[in-house]
Design a protein around this motif. Structure first.
Motif, mmCIF file in Angstrom:
data_model
loop_
_atom_site.group_PDB
_atom_site.id
_atom_site.type_symbol
_atom_site.label_atom_id
_atom_site.label_comp_id
_atom_site.label_asym_id
_atom_site.label_seq_id
_atom_site.Cartn_x
_atom_site.Cartn_y
_atom_site.Cartn_z
ATOM 1 N N TRP A 88 -14.673 -16.599 -26.300
ATOM 2 C CA TRP A 88 -14.864 -16.040 -25.092
ATOM 3 C C TRP A 88 -13.820 -15.104 -24.512
ATOM 4 O O TRP A 88 -12.780 -15.236 -23.983
ATOM 5 C CB TRP A 88 -14.890 -17.176 -23.912
ATOM 6 N N LEU A 121 -21.918 -20.792 -19.390
ATOM 7 C CA LEU A 121 -20.750 -21.438 -20.196
ATOM 8 C C LEU A 121 -21.060 -22.837 -20.655
ATOM 9 O O LEU A 121 -21.068 -23.106 -21.869
ATOM 10 C CB LEU A 121 -19.261 -21.122 -19.772
ATOM 11 N N ASP A 122 -21.312 -23.414 -19.669
ATOM 12 C CA ASP A 122 -21.795 -24.768 -19.714
ATOM 13 C C ASP A 122 -22.996 -24.856 -20.728
ATOM 14 O O ASP A 122 -22.896 -25.487 -21.697
ATOM 15 C CB ASP A 122 -22.314 -25.305 -18.296
ATOM 16 N N SER A 135 -10.255 -18.777 -25.664
ATOM 17 C CA SER A 135 -10.638 -18.093 -24.473
ATOM 18 C C SER A 135 -9.253 -17.334 -23.886
ATOM 19 O O SER A 135 -8.391 -17.487 -24.068
ATOM 20 C CB SER A 135 -10.913 -19.093 -23.260
ATOM 21 N N TYR A 144 -10.943 -16.791 -16.410
ATOM 22 C CA TYR A 144 -11.437 -17.700 -17.273
ATOM 23 C C TYR A 144 -10.975 -18.979 -17.419
ATOM 24 O O TYR A 144 -11.930 -19.962 -17.491
ATOM 25 C CB TYR A 144 -11.586 -16.941 -18.693
ATOM 26 N N LEU A 145 -9.724 -19.276 -17.146
ATOM 27 C CA LEU A 145 -9.064 -20.653 -17.664
ATOM 28 C C LEU A 145 -9.731 -21.565 -16.212
ATOM 29 O O LEU A 145 -9.870 -22.514 -16.266
ATOM 30 C CB LEU A 145 -7.728 -20.452 -17.702
ATOM 31 N N LEU A 148 -13.132 -22.758 -16.717
ATOM 32 C CA LEU A 148 -12.982 -23.760 -17.657
ATOM 33 C C LEU A 148 -12.541 -25.099 -17.049
ATOM 34 O O LEU A 148 -13.093 -26.284 -17.268
ATOM 35 C CB LEU A 148 -12.189 -23.488 -18.673
ATOM 36 N N ARG A 149 -11.456 -25.050 -16.174
ATOM 37 C CA ARG A 149 -11.132 -26.130 -15.596
ATOM 38 C C ARG A 149 -11.920 -26.834 -14.615
ATOM 39 O O ARG A 149 -12.026 -27.976 -14.334
ATOM 40 C CB ARG A 149 -9.705 -25.774 -14.688
ATOM 41 N N VAL A 174 -9.196 -26.372 -26.462
ATOM 42 C CA VAL A 174 -9.224 -25.230 -25.682
ATOM 43 C C VAL A 174 -8.032 -24.237 -26.050
ATOM 44 O O VAL A 174 -7.047 -24.869 -25.801
ATOM 45 C CB VAL A 174 -9.545 -25.218 -24.264
ATOM 46 N N TRP A 176 -5.926 -20.793 -25.419
ATOM 47 C CA TRP A 176 -5.965 -19.510 -24.585
ATOM 48 C C TRP A 176 -5.158 -18.414 -25.490
ATOM 49 O O TRP A 176 -4.198 -18.804 -26.283
ATOM 50 C CB TRP A 176 -5.343 -19.951 -23.247
#
Length: 578
Positions: A88, A121-122, A135, A144-145, A148-149, A174, A176
């Motif tokens: 991503w 994304l899910d 990512s 982006y993070l 995700l969180r 994950v 980064w």
């Protein structure tokens, strides 16, 4: 009767709109890893990659070493051939390393659109059961993070590599993308630099696994951006994309002397295949000017790196040509490149060839499901064909134009749906046999949904999408034709035409126009320009002046959004009785 190959200038005229590509150059039957290793052995010290914004350079040998090291590290995460690994991110060295490393050990790289947000994304991660996601941390206003969180709050307390998430049950790790010198801590996440450092370029598992891989194994999943329903995961093999990249590079006449500037996104086939793989299959140099598209960075990088090729969608070339500092840059090193992604305006094509020195620019046409290119012009295609068509069928492929109702192949010059068959047709939509069967018929033809004509020499012209065609009072109107006409107006920079509902005629035309910088334009000016030049029913009834169009990250115009906005603005309703 089998039609002759149309790649020869002397080919006889076609009797139907069916064209078969040349087969004199054989298909590559190696995996991507095998082919790349052979190229690295041939050109170890030649420059393979320049990432200008990251100030990084790699020779073919260095790129091979780094990708082997990363492949080893990915195995160290417990991954096995066939597992899915998501990326991503915008463009950069790490993206290319992931593309090569996953291929070398049989992992399936899942390209995630950087425009995706939490729900998308899910869906993507769960649809293909990604075990690892790489990512970027942030880009401009996108965190982006943070997204995700929000999706997996368990990251905040998880050990890196041991995620147990309720909403992402398959995801374990994950990673980064950190930059040199970055000291930020990201709880629950692994730094890319740390992951890479954990790998061993001489890991014996790499060779052992490589011997088990086949060219027909899936290697890549790309989500197609449909206008309705959930995205479909087009699944592509080594054989699909490696051969497509090779024949694209052949059409551009790429050699190790070429340096290709790639501002188009790598998550899409344009960057990943027409860019990266076209270069790597010819020993050419990949040049990334920036992470996300920036016209000034493109102009600067082409000049600084003496690029011989440049890729882009029409909107990118327009942004470069119309940049106020365009005249300051020396672009004389340019020779070739590809304009693709959406229909290429003839006037823009002419300016690219003259003002940007790209006399050997080519047009490519395709779709993700065909790896992606089916048709392409070459550096020697006659000018009138290069600006007005998408060229000829690619080698080892077949294309035909059919009547959408009867399925019969139409005569040359008659409009119908374009279909493609051959090595490039995807493996299928991931775990979706129903939608795969809707797209690929029982004879192996991929139905593109695009309206096209084919002339007697085999040159293909895309006239629009089947669903974009406007029917006004019984007249079939192709928006592309109106757009091409309006591009000729000296004060119009860009234009998109759609159909909107109309009680009397069924549909009416609407044009969204971006005027040139510093220019003023009125509805009356536009209609006066059309009067007497095109049929009255082709003159747009509604005209709006805008500063931009809704589009995907790859530069594809989202006409369905324009249509929806106009329906709302004008208070129009669909005729439900039709």
């Amino acid at each position: 009767m089998t039609p002759p190959s149309v790649n020869a200038l002397t080919a006889p005229a076609l009797s139907t709109s069916l064209s078969i590509g040349a087969t004199d150059v054989p298909l590559i039957e190696q995996t991507l890893g095998e082919f790349f290793d052979a190229m690295a052995a041939r050109l170890p010290d030649h420059e393979a990659l320049v990432s200008a914004h990251q100030q990084q350079r790699y020779s073919y040998r260095a790129l091979q070493t780094a990708s082997n090291q990363l492949a080893s590290a990915l195995l160290g995460l417990g991954l096995a051939p066939g597992d899915r690994v998501g990326i991503w991110s915008h463009n950069g060295t790490q993206w290319l390393l992931m593309q090569l490393a996953t291929a070398k050990v049989g992992l399936i790289l899942v390209n995630i659109n950087p425009a995706y947000r939490i729900a998308e994304l899910d869906y993507a991660l769960n649809k293909v059961a990604c075990k690892v996601l790489v990512s970027m941390a942030r880009f401009k206003t996108s965190d982006y993070l943070g997204m995700l969180r929000e999706l997996a709050p368990e990251l905040n307390t998880a050990q890196p590599g041991a995620l147990q998430s309720a909403r992402l049950p398959h995801l374990r790790t994950v990673v980064w993308l950190d930059e040199p010198g970055q000291t930020d801590e990201e709880p629950g996440l692994t730094r890319f630099s740390a992951l890479l450092a954990a790998g061993d370029a001489a890991d014996p598992r790499l060779e052992r696994i490589a011997k088990t891989l086949r060219a027909t194994d899936p290697i890549n999943i790309q989500f197609t951006s449909g206008t309705t329903g959930f995205p479909k995961g087009a699944t592509l093999t080594h054989r699909n994309i490696l051969n497509n990249g090779f024949f694209i590079g052949e059409a551009m006449k790429l050699t190790p002397a070429d340096r290709l500037c790639i501002p188009v996104p790598l998550y899409h086939c344009f960057g990943m295949v027409l860019g990266n793989l076209a270069c790597l299959t010819h020993g050419a140099t990949i040049v990334y000017p920036s992470d996300g598209f920036d016209p000034l960075a493109v102009l600067q990088t082409v000049q600084d790196e003496h690029c011989t090729g440049l890729h882009g969608v029409p909107t990118m070339f327009i942004a470069e040509l119309d940049h106020p500092r365009f005249g300051e840059f020396d672009l004389s090193s340019l020779r070739t490149g590809i304009m693709a992604g959406s229909p290429c305006p003839i006037e823009v094509m002419k300016r690219v060839m003259s003002d940007m020195h790209m006399s050997e620019v080519t047009i490519a046409y395709g779709m993700t499901e065909t790896s992606p290119v089916s048709c392409q012009s070459s550096t020697t295609t006659p000018l009138e064909k290069r600006v007005a068509t998408v060229g000829l069928v690619q080698p080892h492929l077949q294309v035909k134009v059919i009547d959408a109702v009867t399925g019969e192949t139409v005569a040359p010059g008659v409009s119908g749906e374009l279909c493609t068959r051959g090595y490039s047709v995807m493996h299928g939509y991931w775990e979706d046999p129903g939608r795969t069967a809707e797209a690929i018929d029982d004879q192996g033809w991929m139905h593109t949904g695009d309206l096209a004509t084919m002339d007697a020499q085999g040159y293909v012209n895309i006239v629009g999408r089947i669903k974009d065609m406007v029917i006004r009072g019984g007249e079939n109107i192709y928006p592309r034709e109106i757009e091409e006409f309006l591009y000729r107006h000296p004060r119009i920079q860009d234009v998109q035409v759609v159909g909107v509902p109309d009680a009397k005629y069924g549909e009416e035309l609407c044009a969204w126009i971006i005027p040139r910088a510093g220019q003023t334009l009125s509805e009356e000016d536009v209609k006066a320009f059309c009067k007497g030049q095109i049929a009255h029913y082709k003159v747009p009834r509604y005209i709006r002046f805008v500063t931009s169009f809704p589009m995907t990250v790859t530069g594809k115009i989202q006409k369905f959004i324009i249509r929806a906005e106009m329906k709302q603005q004008l208070g129009l309703q669909e005729d439900k009785t039709a």
